[in-house]
Design an enzyme around this catalytic site. Structure first.
Site, PDB file in Angstrom:
ATOM      1  N   ASN A  72       0.831  -1.211   0.000  1.00  0.00           N
ATOM      2  CA  ASN A  72       0.000   0.000   0.000  1.00  0.00           C
ATOM      3  C   ASN A  72       0.867   1.265   0.000  1.00  0.00           C
ATOM      4  O   ASN A  72       0.576   2.239  -0.704  1.00  0.00           O
ATOM      5  CB  ASN A  72      -0.912   0.014   1.233  1.00  0.00           C
ATOM      6  CG  ASN A  72      -2.070  -0.972   1.091  1.00  0.00           C
ATOM      7  OD1 ASN A  72      -2.398  -1.403  -0.019  1.00  0.00           O
ATOM      8  ND2 ASN A  72      -2.689  -1.340   2.208  1.00  0.00           N
TER       9      ASN A  72
ATOM     10  N   TYR B   5       8.061 -12.131  11.685  1.00  0.00           N
ATOM     11  CA  TYR B   5       8.728 -10.826  11.560  1.00  0.00           C
ATOM     12  C   TYR B   5       9.831 -10.887  10.505  1.00  0.00           C
ATOM     13  O   TYR B   5       9.853 -10.075   9.569  1.00  0.00           O
ATOM     14  CB  TYR B   5       9.299 -10.443  12.918  1.00  0.00           C
ATOM     15  CG  TYR B   5       9.937  -9.071  12.980  1.00  0.00           C
ATOM     16  CD1 TYR B   5       9.170  -7.914  12.871  1.00  0.00           C
ATOM     17  CD2 TYR B   5      11.313  -8.936  13.174  1.00  0.00           C
ATOM     18  CE1 TYR B   5       9.761  -6.661  12.945  1.00  0.00           C
ATOM     19  CE2 TYR B   5      11.897  -7.680  13.260  1.00  0.00           C
ATOM     20  CZ  TYR B   5      11.125  -6.544  13.147  1.00  0.00           C
ATOM     21  OH  TYR B   5      11.714  -5.298  13.229  1.00  0.00           O
TER      22      TYR B   5
HETATM   23  P1  NAD Z   1       7.025   0.672  17.576  1.00  0.00           P
HETATM   24  O1  NAD Z   1       6.203  -0.518  17.925  1.00  0.00           O
HETATM   25  O2  NAD Z   1       7.272   1.685  18.615  1.00  0.00           O
HETATM   26  O3  NAD Z   1       6.451   1.400  16.298  1.00  0.00           O
HETATM   27  C1  NAD Z   1       5.682   0.781  15.320  1.00  0.00           C
HETATM   28  C2  NAD Z   1       4.509   1.694  15.022  1.00  0.00           C
HETATM   29  O4  NAD Z   1       3.730   1.138  13.953  1.00  0.00           O
HETATM   30  C3  NAD Z   1       3.559   1.860  16.205  1.00  0.00           C
HETATM   31  O5  NAD Z   1       3.260   3.227  16.376  1.00  0.00           O
HETATM   32  C4  NAD Z   1       2.317   1.066  15.806  1.00  0.00           C
HETATM   33  O6  NAD Z   1       1.135   1.564  16.406  1.00  0.00           O
HETATM   34  C5  NAD Z   1       2.334   1.231  14.293  1.00  0.00           C
HETATM   35  N1  NAD Z   1       1.652   0.186  13.533  1.00  0.00           N
HETATM   36  C6  NAD Z   1       1.844  -1.155  13.611  1.00  0.00           C
HETATM   37  N2  NAD Z   1       1.073  -1.787  12.715  1.00  0.00           N
HETATM   38  C7  NAD Z   1       0.380  -0.829  12.049  1.00  0.00           C
HETATM   39  C8  NAD Z   1      -0.586  -0.841  10.987  1.00  0.00           C
HETATM   40  N3  NAD Z   1      -0.992  -1.996  10.422  1.00  0.00           N
HETATM   41  N4  NAD Z   1      -1.100   0.322  10.548  1.00  0.00           N
HETATM   42  C9  NAD Z   1      -0.697   1.501  11.104  1.00  0.00           C
HETATM   43  N5  NAD Z   1       0.209   1.577  12.108  1.00  0.00           N
HETATM   44  C10 NAD Z   1       0.746   0.420  12.569  1.00  0.00           C
HETATM   45  O7  NAD Z   1       8.428   0.085  17.030  1.00  0.00           O
HETATM   46  P2  NAD Z   1       9.747   0.830  16.569  1.00  0.00           P
HETATM   47  O8  NAD Z   1      10.855   0.304  17.357  1.00  0.00           O
HETATM   48  O9  NAD Z   1       9.527   2.297  16.509  1.00  0.00           O
HETATM   49  O10 NAD Z   1       9.910   0.254  15.089  1.00  0.00           O
HETATM   50  C11 NAD Z   1       9.551   1.008  13.944  1.00  0.00           C
HETATM   51  C12 NAD Z   1       9.988   0.243  12.699  1.00  0.00           C
HETATM   52  O11 NAD Z   1      11.410   0.061  12.701  1.00  0.00           O
HETATM   53  C13 NAD Z   1       9.369  -1.140  12.571  1.00  0.00           C
HETATM   54  O12 NAD Z   1       9.047  -1.370  11.220  1.00  0.00           O
HETATM   55  C14 NAD Z   1      10.481  -2.059  13.005  1.00  0.00           C
HETATM   56  O13 NAD Z   1      10.377  -3.319  12.397  1.00  0.00           O
HETATM   57  C15 NAD Z   1      11.715  -1.300  12.534  1.00  0.00           C
HETATM   58  N6  NAD Z   1      12.895  -1.664  13.330  1.00  0.00           N
HETATM   59  C16 NAD Z   1      13.056  -1.195  14.603  1.00  0.00           C
HETATM   60  C17 NAD Z   1      14.170  -1.573  15.334  1.00  0.00           C
HETATM   61  C18 NAD Z   1      14.424  -1.077  16.728  1.00  0.00           C
HETATM   62  O14 NAD Z   1      15.419  -1.491  17.352  1.00  0.00           O
HETATM   63  N7  NAD Z   1      13.636  -0.185  17.278  1.00  0.00           N
HETATM   64  C19 NAD Z   1      15.115  -2.472  14.778  1.00  0.00           C
HETATM   65  C20 NAD Z   1      14.881  -2.949  13.478  1.00  0.00           C
HETATM   66  C21 NAD Z   1      13.790  -2.524  12.752  1.00  0.00           C
END
Ligand code: NAD
Ligand code: UDP
Length: 322
Positions: free
Chosen positions: A99, A145
């Site tokens: 999307n 994941y």
């Molecule tokens: P987080 O859970 O704080 O943030 C994810 C956000 O996505 C949340 O606000 C959640 O409400 C929203 N969300 C989830 N599914 C959704 C959907 N279907 N529609 C709309 N909103 C949705 O996690 P984060 O740590 O901020 O991670 C953000 C991104 O970075 C993710 O994609 C994660 O895989 C990636 N990432 C993070 C890390 C890390 O160490 N923090 C490491 C590798 C990858």
């Protein structure tokens, strides 16, 4: 620029929205608040360049007006979150990514995917560079994941090759800092909360597994560099200082002055034994490297957590263990 940030009310997303606004971009945040929080973006809601829409990006949604860049961060992200929401995790990487790619394609906008070091699985090469294909269990509990992100990368490259979309893939390694949820189950937030609460620190396995932890401000600079360039990547974004989980627990105890003990619990299934990014490509092509030392980043994180109500949020369930 007008930037669409999916997952913009989460940990990384809220810091990214703030950094974009600070440099003069306008931001449309799309989030379903499944793991994001209004409090993360409350201070941005009054800013003229900021709009927030509550929606699930795996379903239909509309973005009205110009779009110059799309950053797809929406996904359950902590091992506890994706163990609890496996189907939603697969949907976020597949339907959600498509999307947002379509949105970018329709506006001829830059698209940046938040992928992960988990695409390398439990790696057989160390450190991991971007040419390594990984070692992932496709049917284990983490696969929802890992494979979802691997599929998201494949989809991103297919849109680049067949639809000429200006895409970039960021492989984010473990990142920590203010606005992590106290009960997200991730190692830094858990150890800091436990140390501040005087609870035992829950070390999984014998604590000899390693991670390389990046402070959030550094990571956000890396994402901004990716938004601003036309490079496809993938780029590892992370800090290459590697520590065992046990060393991390001891460091958190020292920085908090806590006398909590270590409690050793079984290691989750398929928990990667070692993880460290090779960041030469990001250094050379993006001019990016992390700057905040681990102790300094942890100090800032401890300071932030100590101003929060420590019992906020729902205690997580343990993920599947071996
Ligand atoms: P987080 O859970 O704080 O943030 C994810 C956000 O996505 C949340 O606000 C959640 O409400 C929203 N969300 C989830 N599914 C959704 C959907 N279907 N529609 C709309 N909103 C949705 O996690 P984060 O740590 O901020 O991670 C953000 C991104 O970075 C993710 O994609 C994660 O895989 C990636 N990432 C993070 C890390 C890390 O160490 N923090 C490491 C590798 C990858
Ligand atoms: N971990 C731990 N105790 C906890 C939470 C995590 O020992 O309370 C370990 C976990 O087993 C893993 C590492 O810390 O080896 C990092 O876990 P996290 O969930 O933060 O991220 P991952 O890299 O596994 O996605």
């Amino acid at each position: 620029m007008r930037v669409v940030v999916s997952g913009g009310s989460g940990f990384l997303g809220s810091h990214l929205c703030e950094a974009l606004l600070r440099r003069g971009d306008s931001v449309r945040c799309l989030d379903d608040f499944s793991s994001g929080r209004v409090s993360n973006i409350a201070h941005l809601l009054h800013e003229p360049g900021f709009e927030s829409t509550t929606c699930d990006v795996t379903e239909r949604f509309r973005v009205i007006g110009d779009v110059d860049a799309v950053v797809h961060l929406a996904s359950p992200a902590s091992p506890f979150d994706y163990a609890r929401r496996p189907l939603e995790t697969l949907a976020a990487g597949s339907r959600g990514t498509e999307n947002l790619l379509r949105l970018a394609a329709g506006h001829r906008a830059r698209f940046v995917l938040a992928s992960t070091s988990e695409v390398y699985g439990d790696p057989r090469e160390h450190p991991q560079d971007e040419d390594y294909w990984g070692h992932v269990n496709p049917i284990g509990p983490r696969s929802v994941y890992d494979e979802s992100k691997r599929f998201a990368e494949a989809l991103t490259m297919a849109y680049r090759r067949s639809r000429d979309v200006n895409t970039g893939i960021a492989r984010i390694f473990n990142t920590y800092g203010p606005r992590m949820r106290a009960h997200d189950g991730r190692v830094v937030s858990t150890f800091v909360r436990q140390a501040l609460d005087g609870e035992p620190l829950t070390v999984f396995g014998d604590g000899s597994q390693t991670r390389s932890l990046c402070y959030v401000d550094d990571l956000i600079r890396g994402l901004l560099a990716m938004i601003d360039r036309r490079l496809p990547g993938p780029f590892n974004l992370g800090n290459s200082l590697e520590r065992t989980v046990r060393e991390l627990a001891e460091l958190v105890l020292r920085l908090t002055g806590s006398d909590s003990e270590l409690r050793f619990l079984p290691l989750p299934v398929d928990d990667p034994a070692r993880r460290r990014p090779a960041i030469t490509r990001a250094r050379e092509e993006l001019g990016w490297h992390p700057r905040v030392p681990l102790e300094e980043g942890l100090r800032r994180t401890v300071t932030w957590f100590s101003t929060q109500p420590v019992t906020s949020g729902r205690p997580p369930e343990r993920p599947a263990v071996g």
